[in-house]
Write a protein that holds these residues in place. Structure first.
Motif, short mmCIF file in Angstrom:
data_model
loop_
_atom_site.label_atom_id
_atom_site.label_comp_id
_atom_site.label_asym_id
_atom_site.label_seq_id
_atom_site.Cartn_x
_atom_site.Cartn_y
_atom_site.Cartn_z
N LYS A 4 -7.46 16.32 -3.06
CA LYS A 4 -7.60 15.04 -3.61
C LYS A 4 -8.30 14.04 -2.37
O LYS A 4 -7.89 14.08 -1.29
N ALA A 6 -9.38 11.45 0.04
CA ALA A 6 -8.61 10.23 0.57
C ALA A 6 -9.17 8.80 0.53
O ALA A 6 -10.53 8.78 0.64
N LEU A 7 -8.42 7.98 0.49
CA LEU A 7 -9.00 6.49 0.38
C LEU A 7 -8.41 5.76 1.96
O LEU A 7 -7.41 5.86 2.29
N ASP A 8 -9.35 4.85 2.13
CA ASP A 8 -9.04 4.17 3.32
C ASP A 8 -8.48 2.78 2.89
O ASP A 8 -9.15 1.84 2.22
N PRO A 9 -7.18 2.62 3.32
CA PRO A 9 -6.47 1.57 2.60
C PRO A 9 -6.80 0.23 3.34
O PRO A 9 -6.90 -0.84 2.52
N ILE A 64 -5.44 11.35 -6.74
CA ILE A 64 -4.89 10.63 -5.46
C ILE A 64 -3.68 11.06 -5.26
O ILE A 64 -2.74 10.83 -6.32
N THR A 65 -3.17 11.48 -4.06
CA THR A 65 -1.87 11.91 -3.81
C THR A 65 -0.83 10.57 -4.15
O THR A 65 -1.22 9.56 -4.00
N GLU A 67 1.64 9.74 -1.87
CA GLU A 67 1.51 9.31 -0.52
C GLU A 67 0.42 8.36 -0.31
O GLU A 67 0.49 7.08 0.36
N THR A 68 -0.94 8.76 -0.83
CA THR A 68 -1.98 7.74 -0.42
C THR A 68 -2.04 6.78 -1.30
O THR A 68 -2.53 5.58 -1.15
N ARG A 70 0.55 5.04 -2.36
CA ARG A 70 1.64 4.02 -1.91
C ARG A 70 0.73 3.33 -0.49
O ARG A 70 1.07 2.17 -0.48
N LYS A 71 0.17 4.11 0.25
CA LYS A 71 -0.49 3.33 1.23
C LYS A 71 -1.61 2.25 0.81
O LYS A 71 -1.76 1.34 1.23
N VAL A 72 -2.40 2.62 -0.23
CA VAL A 72 -3.45 1.64 -0.83
C VAL A 72 -2.54 0.46 -1.46
O VAL A 72 -2.95 -0.80 -1.44
#
Length: 217
Positions: A4, A6-9, A64-65, A67-68, A70-72
């Motif tokens: 998946k 990754a996104l940059d928060p 999107i995972t 974990e990711t 929740r970060k975003v």
């Protein structure tokens, strides 16, 4: 489903802009860092105008995972959640997070201090159960089958007219008023209400459009 992306928060920057309510007054509104969670689903494509003109918004539609995600969520100030759902949350139909819900009870604590918009069927029950602020809908008819279930006599054109106007208005006033959810609510209450006078679907939905700016307790 493979890896998946990754996104940059921190990928969305905040800024300010001016909105003129009349010819003599300019009001400065803070442009919030905005995250849109809109599971990829052709039956809810009509919701895209809600966010397509929000400058710099991060849009999550699939893969999107947890974990990711929740970060975003943590990295943004305004969270817009759109699609099909239930009193338990926003359905996960495209690999957002894990499990049945893209947004569920396990996100409630994260959302409580955000500016949030919840547009899915029976989102009002989710919002009230978890004591969350924001703009939200109750049962919201967006398909003829849903109208039949709710015993609202209609046809496809009425459904389309209701869907398109609601999304257009919410997108327009989110840009015009940004942080002022009361102003967004009342603008839609008035303009969508005009369609509700002649459109049974809009009437049903209009009666289930809410704002809650105060957290109880």
């Amino acid at each position: 489903m493979g890896n998946k992306p990754a996104l940059d928060p921190a990928s969305v920057s905040s800024n300010c802009f001016k909105h003129s309510r009349n010819n003599s007054i300019n009001i400065i509104y803070y442009r919030m860092k905005t995250l849109v969670i809109h599971p990829d689903d052709r039956s809810t494509d009509f919701l895209r105008p809600i966010y397509q003109n929000i400058p710099g918004a991060t849009v999550v539609t699939k893969d999107i995972t947890a974990e990711t995600l929740r970060k975003v969520i943590a990295a943004n100030e305004q969270i817009i959640m759109l699609g099909h759902g239930s009193p338990s949350g926003l359905f996960n139909v495209s690999g957002i997070g894990q499990g049945l819900f893209a947004i569920g009870s396990y996100h409630a604590d994260m959302l409580r201090n955000k500016k949030c918009i919840y547009i899915w069927c029976n989102a009002d029950q989710f919002v009230r159960e978890h004591n969350l602020p924001g703009l939200y809908t109750g049962m919201f008819i967006s398909e003829v089958a849903e109208a039949n279930y709710c015993r609202v006599l209609t046809e496809q054109k009425q459904v389309d007219d209701s869907n398109n106007l609601f999304a257009e208005l919410l997108g327009k006033y989110l840009v015009n008023y940004t942080t002022d959810y009361e102003a967004v609510y009342w603008a839609i209450e008035e303009e969508y209400g005009k369609l509700a006078e002649v459109n049974a679907v809009a009437k049903y939905n209009h009666e289930r459009w809410y704002v809650n700016e105060v957290i109880e307790g």
